[in-house]
Design a protein around this motif. Structure first.
Motif, PDB file in Angstrom:
ATOM      1  N   PRO A 253      69.414  61.369  -0.328  1.00 16.58           N
ATOM      2  CA  PRO A 253      68.899  59.998  -0.312  1.00 16.58           C
ATOM      3  C   PRO A 253      69.981  58.923  -0.224  1.00 16.58           C
ATOM      4  N   ASN A 254      71.239  59.327  -0.009  1.00 17.61           N
ATOM      5  CA  ASN A 254      72.349  58.367   0.033  1.00 17.61           C
ATOM      6  C   ASN A 254      72.490  57.807   1.447  1.00 17.61           C
ATOM      7  N   ILE A 255      71.542  56.952   1.815  1.00 20.60           N
ATOM      8  CA  ILE A 255      71.478  56.450   3.186  1.00 20.60           C
ATOM      9  C   ILE A 255      71.714  54.942   3.226  1.00 20.60           C
ATOM     10  N   SER A 256      71.972  54.434   4.418  1.00 21.76           N
ATOM     11  CA  SER A 256      72.243  53.008   4.591  1.00 21.76           C
ATOM     12  C   SER A 256      71.059  52.164   4.149  1.00 21.76           C
ATOM     13  N   PRO A 257      71.318  51.015   3.512  1.00 18.96           N
ATOM     14  CA  PRO A 257      70.224  50.103   3.163  1.00 18.96           C
ATOM     15  C   PRO A 257      69.482  49.558   4.381  1.00 18.96           C
ATOM     16  N   TRP A 258      70.089  49.668   5.559  1.00 20.06           N
ATOM     17  CA  TRP A 258      69.437  49.227   6.790  1.00 20.06           C
ATOM     18  C   TRP A 258      68.888  50.461   7.512  1.00 20.06           C
ATOM     19  N   SER A 259      67.583  50.588   7.524  1.00 26.59           N
ATOM     20  CA  SER A 259      66.985  51.726   8.222  1.00 26.59           C
ATOM     21  C   SER A 259      67.235  51.646   9.718  1.00 26.59           C
ATOM     22  N   ARG A 260      67.369  50.418  10.222  1.00 21.60           N
ATOM     23  CA  ARG A 260      67.739  50.203  11.621  1.00 21.60           C
ATOM     24  C   ARG A 260      68.984  49.331  11.649  1.00 21.60           C
ATOM     25  N   ALA A 261      70.083  49.883  12.123  1.00 23.54           N
ATOM     26  CA  ALA A 261      71.332  49.130  12.137  1.00 23.54           C
ATOM     27  C   ALA A 261      71.226  47.865  12.981  1.00 23.54           C
ATOM     28  N   LEU A 262      70.375  47.890  14.009  1.00 19.24           N
ATOM     29  CA  LEU A 262      70.224  46.717  14.871  1.00 19.24           C
ATOM     30  C   LEU A 262      69.742  45.500  14.094  1.00 19.24           C
ATOM     31  N   ASP A 263      69.018  45.724  12.986  1.00 17.58           N
ATOM     32  CA  ASP A 263      68.532  44.596  12.191  1.00 17.58           C
ATOM     33  C   ASP A 263      69.665  43.838  11.531  1.00 17.58           C
ATOM     34  N   PHE A 264      70.831  44.471  11.431  1.00 23.52           N
ATOM     35  CA  PHE A 264      71.992  43.817  10.836  1.00 23.52           C
ATOM     36  C   PHE A 264      72.636  42.840  11.814  1.00 23.52           C
ATOM     37  N   SER A 265      72.509  43.142  13.096  1.00 23.78           N
ATOM     38  CA  SER A 265      73.212  42.336  14.098  1.00 23.78           C
ATOM     39  C   SER A 265      72.290  41.486  14.964  1.00 23.78           C
ATOM     40  N   ASN A 266      71.095  41.969  15.251  1.00 26.65           N
ATOM     41  CA  ASN A 266      70.192  41.195  16.102  1.00 26.65           C
ATOM     42  C   ASN A 266      69.826  39.864  15.461  1.00 26.65           C
ATOM     43  N   GLN A 267      70.066  38.783  16.163  1.00 26.65           N
ATOM     44  CA  GLN A 267      69.728  37.431  15.708  1.00 26.65           C
ATOM     45  C   GLN A 267      70.485  37.041  14.432  1.00 26.65           C
ATOM     46  N   HIS A 268      71.635  37.637  14.223  1.00 23.95           N
ATOM     47  CA  HIS A 268      72.477  37.271  13.083  1.00 23.95           C
ATOM     48  C   HIS A 268      73.893  37.037  13.594  1.00 23.95           C
TER      49      HIS A 268
END
Length: 473
Positions: A253-268
Protein backbone atom coordinates in the motif's frame (compact mmCIF):
# COMPACT_ATOMS: atom_id res chain seq x y z
CA UNK A 1 -23.28 -16.03 6.53
CA UNK A 2 -24.37 -19.59 5.68
CA UNK A 3 -22.27 -21.09 8.47
CA UNK A 4 -23.72 -18.65 11.02
CA UNK A 5 -27.30 -19.30 9.95
CA UNK A 6 -26.90 -23.06 10.24
CA UNK A 7 -25.34 -22.72 13.67
CA UNK A 8 -28.15 -20.50 14.95
CA UNK A 9 -30.83 -22.86 13.62
CA UNK A 10 -29.25 -25.77 15.45
CA UNK A 11 -29.52 -23.82 18.67
CA UNK A 12 -33.26 -23.97 18.48
CA UNK A 13 -33.03 -27.70 19.13
CA UNK A 14 -30.16 -27.83 21.60
CA UNK A 15 -29.53 -26.37 25.01
CA UNK A 16 -28.50 -22.70 25.06
CA UNK A 17 -25.30 -23.36 26.95
CA UNK A 18 -23.99 -25.87 24.46
CA UNK A 19 -24.67 -23.50 21.58
CA UNK A 20 -22.77 -20.60 23.09
CA UNK A 21 -19.65 -22.47 24.12
CA UNK A 22 -17.70 -21.71 20.90
CA UNK A 23 -19.84 -18.96 19.40
CA UNK A 24 -17.13 -16.26 19.41
CA UNK A 25 -14.62 -18.57 17.72
CA UNK A 26 -17.08 -19.41 14.94
CA UNK A 27 -18.43 -15.86 14.56
CA UNK A 28 -15.04 -14.07 14.42
CA UNK A 29 -14.16 -12.18 11.24
CA UNK A 30 -10.56 -13.20 10.43
CA UNK A 31 -10.04 -9.94 8.52
CA UNK A 32 -10.57 -7.73 11.57
CA UNK A 33 -7.92 -6.94 14.20
CA UNK A 34 -9.19 -7.71 17.69
CA UNK A 35 -5.88 -6.96 19.42
CA UNK A 36 -3.17 -4.51 18.46
CA UNK A 37 0.52 -4.42 19.20
CA UNK A 38 2.47 -1.19 19.63
CA UNK A 39 3.49 -1.48 15.98
CA UNK A 40 0.15 -2.39 14.42
CA UNK A 41 -0.88 1.17 13.59
CA UNK A 42 2.53 2.77 13.18
CA UNK A 43 3.03 2.47 9.44
CA UNK A 44 -0.56 3.47 8.73
CA UNK A 45 -0.08 6.69 10.67
CA UNK A 46 3.26 7.51 9.03
CA UNK A 47 2.10 6.82 5.48
CA UNK A 48 -1.32 8.44 5.69
CA UNK A 49 -0.21 11.60 7.48
CA UNK A 50 2.85 12.09 5.28
CA UNK A 51 0.74 11.61 2.16
CA UNK A 52 -2.00 13.92 3.41
CA UNK A 53 0.55 16.57 4.39
CA UNK A 54 2.06 16.47 0.92
CA UNK A 55 -1.26 16.90 -0.86
CA UNK A 56 -2.14 19.74 1.51
CA UNK A 57 1.25 21.31 0.79
CA UNK A 58 0.44 21.17 -2.90
CA UNK A 59 -3.18 22.34 -2.69
CA UNK A 60 -2.89 24.98 0.03
CA UNK A 61 0.63 25.90 1.13
CA UNK A 62 2.08 25.95 -2.39
CA UNK A 63 -0.77 28.13 -3.64
CA UNK A 64 -0.49 30.59 -0.75
CA UNK A 65 3.29 30.73 -1.02
CA UNK A 66 3.33 31.17 -4.80
CA UNK A 67 5.10 27.89 -5.51
CA UNK A 68 2.55 26.36 -7.87
CA UNK A 69 -0.69 27.85 -9.14
CA UNK A 70 -3.86 26.43 -10.62
CA UNK A 71 -4.06 27.55 -14.24
CA UNK A 72 -6.15 28.15 -16.25
CA UNK A 73 -9.33 26.11 -15.79
CA UNK A 74 -8.90 24.73 -12.27
CA UNK A 75 -10.21 26.49 -9.16
CA UNK A 76 -7.77 29.29 -8.42
CA UNK A 77 -9.24 30.78 -5.27
CA UNK A 78 -6.57 29.89 -2.73
CA UNK A 79 -3.80 31.72 -4.61
CA UNK A 80 -6.09 34.77 -4.52
CA UNK A 81 -6.55 34.27 -0.75
CA UNK A 82 -10.10 33.01 -1.00
CA UNK A 83 -10.32 30.63 1.96
CA UNK A 84 -13.50 28.62 2.44
CA UNK A 85 -14.76 26.70 5.47
CA UNK A 86 -13.90 23.54 3.57
CA UNK A 87 -10.33 24.52 2.63
CA UNK A 88 -8.82 22.93 5.73
CA UNK A 89 -11.12 19.89 5.93
CA UNK A 90 -8.55 17.43 4.62
CA UNK A 91 -5.91 18.38 7.18
CA UNK A 92 -8.39 18.54 10.06
CA UNK A 93 -10.04 15.20 9.29
CA UNK A 94 -6.82 13.31 8.63
CA UNK A 95 -5.07 14.78 11.65
CA UNK A 96 -7.79 13.80 14.09
CA UNK A 97 -8.25 10.40 12.51
CA UNK A 98 -4.62 9.43 12.92
CA UNK A 99 -3.98 10.96 16.35
CA UNK A 100 -6.82 8.74 17.54
CA UNK A 101 -4.83 5.76 16.29
CA UNK A 102 -1.72 7.10 18.01
CA UNK A 103 -3.71 7.31 21.23
CA UNK A 104 -4.40 3.57 20.97
CA UNK A 105 -0.79 2.89 20.04
CA UNK A 106 0.47 4.76 23.09
CA UNK A 107 -1.88 2.87 25.41
CA UNK A 108 -0.61 -0.42 24.09
CA UNK A 109 3.03 0.64 24.15
CA UNK A 110 2.78 1.70 27.77
CA UNK A 111 1.00 -1.53 28.70
CA UNK A 112 3.73 -3.54 26.98
CA UNK A 113 6.47 -1.34 28.49
CA UNK A 114 7.73 -0.78 24.95
CA UNK A 115 9.65 2.44 25.60
CA UNK A 116 10.76 3.04 22.02
CA UNK A 117 7.22 2.79 20.73
CA UNK A 118 6.07 5.20 23.42
CA UNK A 119 8.77 7.66 22.35
CA UNK A 120 7.82 7.28 18.69
CA UNK A 121 4.12 7.69 19.48
CA UNK A 122 4.78 10.91 21.41
CA UNK A 123 6.92 12.22 18.53
CA UNK A 124 4.32 11.51 15.86
CA UNK A 125 1.59 12.96 18.06
CA UNK A 126 3.58 16.19 18.42
CA UNK A 127 4.21 16.27 14.67
CA UNK A 128 0.52 15.96 13.81
CA UNK A 129 -0.79 18.32 16.47
CA UNK A 130 1.80 20.99 15.68
CA UNK A 131 0.65 21.05 12.07
CA UNK A 132 -2.99 21.17 13.14
CA UNK A 133 -2.60 24.01 15.62
CA UNK A 134 -0.27 25.97 13.33
CA UNK A 135 -2.96 25.81 10.66
CA UNK A 136 -6.06 26.57 12.72
CA UNK A 137 -4.89 28.07 16.02
CA UNK A 138 -6.74 26.87 19.14
CA UNK A 139 -8.03 23.33 18.57
CA UNK A 140 -9.35 20.33 20.53
CA UNK A 141 -6.38 18.64 22.17
CA UNK A 142 -6.61 17.51 25.78
CA UNK A 143 -10.14 16.13 25.30
CA UNK A 144 -9.81 15.11 21.66
CA UNK A 145 -10.32 11.53 20.42
CA UNK A 146 -12.12 10.47 23.60
CA UNK A 147 -15.60 9.69 22.31
CA UNK A 148 -15.36 6.23 23.86
CA UNK A 149 -15.03 8.00 27.23
CA UNK A 150 -18.16 10.02 26.57
CA UNK A 151 -16.47 13.25 25.44
CA UNK A 152 -18.36 14.02 22.25
CA UNK A 153 -17.81 17.78 22.32
CA UNK A 154 -14.18 18.35 23.28
CA UNK A 155 -13.03 21.73 24.47
CA UNK A 156 -10.56 23.76 22.41
CA UNK A 157 -7.16 24.19 24.03
CA UNK A 158 -5.12 27.31 23.44
CA UNK A 159 -2.20 26.99 21.08
CA UNK A 160 0.13 28.01 23.87
CA UNK A 161 -1.09 25.15 26.07
CA UNK A 162 -0.81 22.71 23.18
CA UNK A 163 2.77 23.75 22.47
CA UNK A 164 3.65 23.53 26.15
CA UNK A 165 2.48 19.92 26.26
CA UNK A 166 3.92 18.68 22.96
CA UNK A 167 7.31 20.22 23.73
CA UNK A 168 7.21 18.45 27.09
CA UNK A 169 6.22 15.23 25.31
CA UNK A 170 9.15 15.53 22.91
CA UNK A 171 11.57 16.01 25.81
CA UNK A 172 10.05 12.93 27.45
CA UNK A 173 10.34 10.97 24.22
CA UNK A 174 14.02 11.83 23.93
CA UNK A 175 14.62 10.43 27.40
CA UNK A 176 12.73 7.20 26.68
CA UNK A 177 14.70 5.84 23.75
CA UNK A 178 16.50 2.63 24.63
CA UNK A 179 18.84 1.61 21.83
CA UNK A 180 19.45 -1.76 23.43
CA UNK A 181 15.76 -2.62 23.19
CA UNK A 182 14.66 -4.22 19.92
CA UNK A 183 11.53 -3.02 18.19
CA UNK A 184 9.75 -6.35 17.83
CA UNK A 185 6.42 -5.35 16.32
CA UNK A 186 7.18 -5.12 12.61
CA UNK A 187 9.47 -2.85 10.61
CA UNK A 188 8.53 0.80 10.38
CA UNK A 189 8.56 2.42 6.93
CA UNK A 190 10.32 5.62 7.96
CA UNK A 191 13.51 4.51 9.71
CA UNK A 192 13.35 0.69 9.52
CA UNK A 193 13.39 0.43 13.34
CA UNK A 194 16.56 2.49 13.72
CA UNK A 195 15.85 4.04 17.12
CA UNK A 196 18.84 6.37 16.84
CA UNK A 197 17.31 7.98 13.75
CA UNK A 198 13.95 8.17 15.48
CA UNK A 199 15.61 10.00 18.37
CA UNK A 200 17.25 12.46 15.96
CA UNK A 201 13.85 13.13 14.42
CA UNK A 202 12.39 13.75 17.88
CA UNK A 203 15.02 16.33 18.78
CA UNK A 204 15.00 17.98 15.37
CA UNK A 205 11.25 18.39 15.69
CA UNK A 206 11.87 19.99 19.08
CA UNK A 207 14.17 22.49 17.38
CA UNK A 208 11.53 23.28 14.74
CA UNK A 209 8.84 23.91 17.31
CA UNK A 210 11.07 25.82 19.71
CA UNK A 211 12.09 28.16 16.90
CA UNK A 212 8.44 28.54 15.93
CA UNK A 213 7.65 29.80 19.45
CA UNK A 214 10.82 31.87 19.95
CA UNK A 215 9.10 35.25 19.65
CA UNK A 216 6.52 34.47 22.31
CA UNK A 217 8.24 32.01 24.65
CA UNK A 218 11.16 33.36 26.65
CA UNK A 219 12.99 30.05 27.13
CA UNK A 220 12.87 28.77 23.55
CA UNK A 221 16.33 29.98 22.53
CA UNK A 222 18.03 28.67 25.66
CA UNK A 223 16.32 25.29 25.22
CA UNK A 224 17.47 25.11 21.61
CA UNK A 225 21.01 25.94 22.64
CA UNK A 226 20.91 23.28 25.36
CA UNK A 227 19.87 20.67 22.80
CA UNK A 228 22.65 21.62 20.40
CA UNK A 229 25.34 21.79 23.09
CA UNK A 230 24.80 18.18 24.13
CA UNK A 231 24.57 16.04 20.98
CA UNK A 232 25.09 12.86 22.96
CA UNK A 233 21.98 13.34 25.08
CA UNK A 234 20.10 15.20 22.34
CA UNK A 235 21.18 13.89 18.93
CA UNK A 236 19.73 15.72 15.93
CA UNK A 237 19.62 15.19 12.18
CA UNK A 238 23.21 15.96 11.16
CA UNK A 239 23.62 14.14 7.86
CA UNK A 240 21.39 13.37 4.91
CA UNK A 241 20.89 9.76 5.91
CA UNK A 242 19.35 10.84 9.22
CA UNK A 243 16.55 12.89 7.66
CA UNK A 244 12.90 12.07 8.19
CA UNK A 245 11.98 11.42 4.56
CA UNK A 246 9.40 8.82 3.62
CA UNK A 247 10.33 6.77 0.59
CA UNK A 248 7.27 5.87 -1.46
CA UNK A 249 8.18 2.59 -3.10
CA UNK A 250 5.15 2.16 -5.31
CA UNK A 251 4.51 -1.27 -3.81
CA UNK A 252 0.96 -1.43 -2.45
CA UNK A 253 0.00 0.00 0.00
CA UNK A 254 3.03 2.34 -0.12
CA UNK A 255 1.91 4.15 -3.25
CA UNK A 256 1.98 7.73 -4.51
CA UNK A 257 -0.68 10.08 -3.10
CA UNK A 258 -1.48 10.92 -6.73
CA UNK A 259 -3.27 8.02 -8.36
CA UNK A 260 -2.72 9.80 -11.67
CA UNK A 261 0.58 11.63 -11.97
CA UNK A 262 -0.90 13.87 -14.68
CA UNK A 263 -3.12 15.47 -12.03
CA UNK A 264 0.03 16.91 -10.48
CA UNK A 265 1.05 18.75 -13.63
CA UNK A 266 -2.06 19.30 -15.74
CA UNK A 267 -3.33 22.86 -15.26
CA UNK A 268 -0.80 23.49 -12.50
CA UNK A 269 1.88 26.01 -13.45
CA UNK A 270 4.89 26.95 -11.38
CA UNK A 271 4.67 30.30 -9.60
CA UNK A 272 6.56 33.21 -11.12
CA UNK A 273 8.10 34.25 -7.80
CA UNK A 274 9.30 30.78 -6.80
CA UNK A 275 10.78 30.00 -10.20
CA UNK A 276 12.18 33.52 -10.45
CA UNK A 277 14.32 32.93 -7.36
CA UNK A 278 15.53 29.60 -8.74
CA UNK A 279 16.31 31.28 -12.06
CA UNK A 280 18.28 34.05 -10.36
CA UNK A 281 20.31 31.36 -8.64
CA UNK A 282 20.64 29.28 -11.84
CA UNK A 283 19.56 26.53 -9.50
CA UNK A 284 20.04 22.86 -10.47
CA UNK A 285 16.68 21.92 -8.89
CA UNK A 286 14.70 23.57 -11.69
CA UNK A 287 14.31 20.57 -14.06
CA UNK A 288 13.29 18.34 -11.16
CA UNK A 289 10.51 20.74 -10.16
CA UNK A 290 9.07 21.97 -13.46
CA UNK A 291 9.32 21.76 -17.23
CA UNK A 292 10.34 24.58 -19.52
CA UNK A 293 7.93 27.20 -20.79
CA UNK A 294 7.16 27.36 -24.49
CA UNK A 295 6.37 30.26 -26.83
CA UNK A 296 5.41 29.60 -30.43
CA UNK A 297 6.56 25.97 -29.98
CA UNK A 298 10.02 27.17 -28.90
CA UNK A 299 11.31 26.48 -25.35
CA UNK A 300 12.03 29.73 -23.53
CA UNK A 301 13.44 28.42 -20.25
CA UNK A 302 11.76 28.14 -16.89
CA UNK A 303 9.01 30.70 -16.60
CA UNK A 304 6.02 30.71 -14.26
CA UNK A 305 2.93 32.86 -13.87
CA UNK A 306 2.14 35.46 -11.21
CA UNK A 307 0.00 34.54 -8.24
CA UNK A 308 -3.59 35.72 -8.58
CA UNK A 309 -2.86 36.40 -12.24
CA UNK A 310 -5.03 39.06 -13.84
CA UNK A 311 -4.99 37.47 -17.27
CA UNK A 312 -6.46 34.07 -18.01
CA UNK A 313 -3.99 33.57 -20.85
CA UNK A 314 -0.40 34.57 -21.51
CA UNK A 315 1.54 34.78 -24.74
CA UNK A 316 3.50 31.71 -23.68
CA UNK A 317 2.74 28.32 -22.23
CA UNK A 318 4.22 28.48 -18.71
CA UNK A 319 6.37 25.95 -16.94
CA UNK A 320 4.13 23.24 -15.57
CA UNK A 321 4.97 21.10 -12.55
CA UNK A 322 7.11 18.07 -13.31
CA UNK A 323 4.83 15.14 -12.51
CA UNK A 324 7.76 12.75 -12.17
CA UNK A 325 8.05 14.10 -8.63
CA UNK A 326 4.99 12.07 -7.68
CA UNK A 327 5.79 8.89 -9.60
CA UNK A 328 7.08 6.12 -7.35
CA UNK A 329 9.76 5.68 -6.25
CA UNK A 330 9.38 9.17 -4.82
CA UNK A 331 10.02 10.98 -1.56
CA UNK A 332 7.89 12.84 0.97
CA UNK A 333 10.10 15.08 3.13
CA UNK A 334 8.94 15.33 6.74
CA UNK A 335 11.96 16.99 8.37
CA UNK A 336 15.17 17.29 6.37
CA UNK A 337 18.83 17.97 7.04
CA UNK A 338 18.45 21.26 5.16
CA UNK A 339 15.75 22.47 7.53
CA UNK A 340 17.85 21.63 10.58
CA UNK A 341 20.82 23.49 9.11
CA UNK A 342 18.72 26.58 8.42
CA UNK A 343 17.31 26.43 11.96
CA UNK A 344 20.87 26.56 13.27
CA UNK A 345 21.78 29.33 10.84
CA UNK A 346 18.90 31.45 12.13
CA UNK A 347 19.79 30.70 15.73
CA UNK A 348 23.36 31.83 15.01
CA UNK A 349 22.20 34.92 13.10
CA UNK A 350 20.31 35.97 16.21
CA UNK A 351 23.36 35.48 18.42
CA UNK A 352 22.38 32.25 20.16
CA UNK A 353 24.64 29.83 18.26
CA UNK A 354 27.73 29.92 16.07
CA UNK A 355 28.70 29.75 12.40
CA UNK A 356 25.63 31.17 10.71
CA UNK A 357 27.31 31.18 7.31
CA UNK A 358 28.49 27.59 7.63
CA UNK A 359 25.02 26.31 8.52
CA UNK A 360 23.52 28.51 5.79
CA UNK A 361 25.73 26.96 3.11
CA UNK A 362 25.24 23.46 4.49
CA UNK A 363 21.49 24.02 4.31
CA UNK A 364 21.70 25.03 0.67
CA UNK A 365 23.85 22.03 -0.19
CA UNK A 366 21.53 19.61 1.57
CA UNK A 367 18.45 21.14 -0.05
CA UNK A 368 19.76 20.96 -3.61
CA UNK A 369 21.34 17.55 -3.25
CA UNK A 370 18.08 16.10 -1.93
CA UNK A 371 16.58 16.55 -5.40
CA UNK A 372 19.54 16.37 -7.76
CA UNK A 373 21.38 13.53 -5.99
CA UNK A 374 24.60 15.29 -6.99
CA UNK A 375 27.09 17.37 -5.04
CA UNK A 376 26.53 21.09 -5.38
CA UNK A 377 29.56 22.74 -7.02
CA UNK A 378 31.34 25.50 -5.10
CA UNK A 379 30.70 27.84 -8.03
CA UNK A 380 27.04 27.98 -6.98
CA UNK A 381 28.07 30.34 -4.18
CA UNK A 382 29.64 32.79 -6.63
CA UNK A 383 26.11 34.02 -7.23
CA UNK A 384 25.47 37.00 -4.91
CA UNK A 385 22.01 35.65 -4.04
CA UNK A 386 23.62 32.44 -2.77
CA UNK A 387 25.89 34.30 -0.36
CA UNK A 388 25.08 34.77 3.31
CA UNK A 389 24.62 38.50 3.84
CA UNK A 390 24.00 38.36 7.58
CA UNK A 391 20.26 38.86 7.34
CA UNK A 392 17.34 36.72 8.44
CA UNK A 393 15.67 37.49 5.11
CA UNK A 394 18.43 35.69 3.17
CA UNK A 395 18.24 32.65 5.46
CA UNK A 396 14.48 32.35 5.16
CA UNK A 397 14.58 32.82 1.37
CA UNK A 398 16.73 29.72 1.02
CA UNK A 399 14.80 27.87 3.70
CA UNK A 400 11.69 28.63 1.63
CA UNK A 401 13.29 26.82 -1.31
CA UNK A 402 14.48 24.01 0.96
CA UNK A 403 11.09 23.27 2.51
CA UNK A 404 9.44 22.74 -0.86
CA UNK A 405 7.33 19.55 -0.54
CA UNK A 406 7.32 19.79 3.29
CA UNK A 407 3.75 20.23 4.62
CA UNK A 408 3.04 23.84 5.76
CA UNK A 409 6.56 24.87 6.74
CA UNK A 410 6.90 27.62 4.12
CA UNK A 411 3.66 29.25 5.22
CA UNK A 412 4.54 28.93 8.91
CA UNK A 413 7.95 30.54 8.42
CA UNK A 414 6.36 33.36 6.45
CA UNK A 415 3.85 34.08 9.19
CA UNK A 416 6.58 34.02 11.84
CA UNK A 417 9.15 36.15 10.00
CA UNK A 418 7.40 37.98 7.14
CA UNK A 419 9.89 36.42 4.69
CA UNK A 420 10.25 35.86 1.85
CA UNK A 421 8.60 39.06 0.72
CA UNK A 422 5.94 37.86 -1.70
CA UNK A 423 4.64 40.02 -4.58
CA UNK A 424 1.01 41.13 -4.54
CA UNK A 425 -1.38 41.42 -7.46
CA UNK A 426 -4.51 43.47 -7.93
CA UNK A 427 -6.73 40.41 -8.31
CA UNK A 428 -5.91 39.11 -4.83
CA UNK A 429 -8.66 39.21 -2.23
CA UNK A 430 -8.31 40.09 1.48
CA UNK A 431 -6.57 43.35 0.54
CA UNK A 432 -3.76 41.17 -0.81
CA UNK A 433 -2.85 40.12 2.76
CA UNK A 434 -1.72 36.52 3.09
CA UNK A 435 -4.11 34.59 5.40
CA UNK A 436 -2.89 33.94 8.92
CA UNK A 437 -4.85 30.72 9.40
CA UNK A 438 -7.47 28.48 7.84
CA UNK A 439 -11.09 28.51 8.96
CA UNK A 440 -12.43 25.81 11.25
CA UNK A 441 -14.37 23.14 9.31
CA UNK A 442 -18.04 24.05 9.08
CA UNK A 443 -19.15 20.91 10.93
CA UNK A 444 -17.66 22.31 14.13
CA UNK A 445 -20.48 24.84 14.27
CA UNK A 446 -22.98 22.00 14.10
CA UNK A 447 -21.51 19.29 16.32
CA UNK A 448 -19.43 21.29 18.80
CA UNK A 449 -21.07 24.74 18.76
CA UNK A 450 -20.38 25.99 22.29
CA UNK A 451 -16.70 25.12 22.26
CA UNK A 452 -16.35 26.36 18.71
CA UNK A 453 -17.88 29.72 19.59
CA UNK A 454 -15.69 30.09 22.68
CA UNK A 455 -12.53 29.31 20.68
CA UNK A 456 -13.47 31.64 17.84
CA UNK A 457 -14.19 34.49 20.24
CA UNK A 458 -10.89 33.98 22.09
CA UNK A 459 -8.97 34.12 18.83
CA UNK A 460 -10.70 37.29 17.69
CA UNK A 461 -13.12 35.52 15.41
CA UNK A 462 -13.01 32.53 13.11
CA UNK A 463 -11.38 34.69 10.46
CA UNK A 464 -8.44 34.16 8.14
CA UNK A 465 -6.73 37.26 9.57
CA UNK A 466 -6.97 36.12 13.21
CA UNK A 467 -3.38 35.36 14.09
CA UNK A 468 -2.18 32.21 15.77
CA UNK A 469 -0.38 32.53 19.10
CA UNK A 470 3.21 32.62 17.87
CA UNK A 471 2.50 34.95 14.92
CA UNK A 472 3.22 38.43 16.30
CA UNK A 473 4.72 39.99 13.16
Amino acid sequence: MKKIKIFITACLFLSFSSCTDNFEDINTNPNLIDQISPGTLLNEVIYNMASNNLTNHYNVNAQLMQVQLSYPQYYAGIQRYEILETTGNSQWNAGYKWVKNLREMLKTAEAEQAANYTAIGLTLNAWIYSNLTDTFGDIPFSEASQAEDGILQPKYDTQEDIYTQILKDLATANSLYDHTQTMNYGTDILFANDTRKWQKFTNSLRLRLLLRTSDVRSTSYSEMKAILQDPVANPIISQAGDAAILLITGVTPNISPWSRALDFSNQHAVGEFFMGVLNDLEDPRRPFIAGQAVKNTVPIGYKGIPSGYDETNFDYSPSYMNNQQVVAPMIIPILTLAEVEFIQAELAQKGHWSDAEGHFKSGIRAATELWTKQSLPDSYFNNPLANYDGTLERIILHKYLATYFTDNQQWSDYRRTGFPELPRTSSMLNDAVLPSRLLYPDVQKIYNPSNYEAAAQKMGGDEINSKVWWDIN
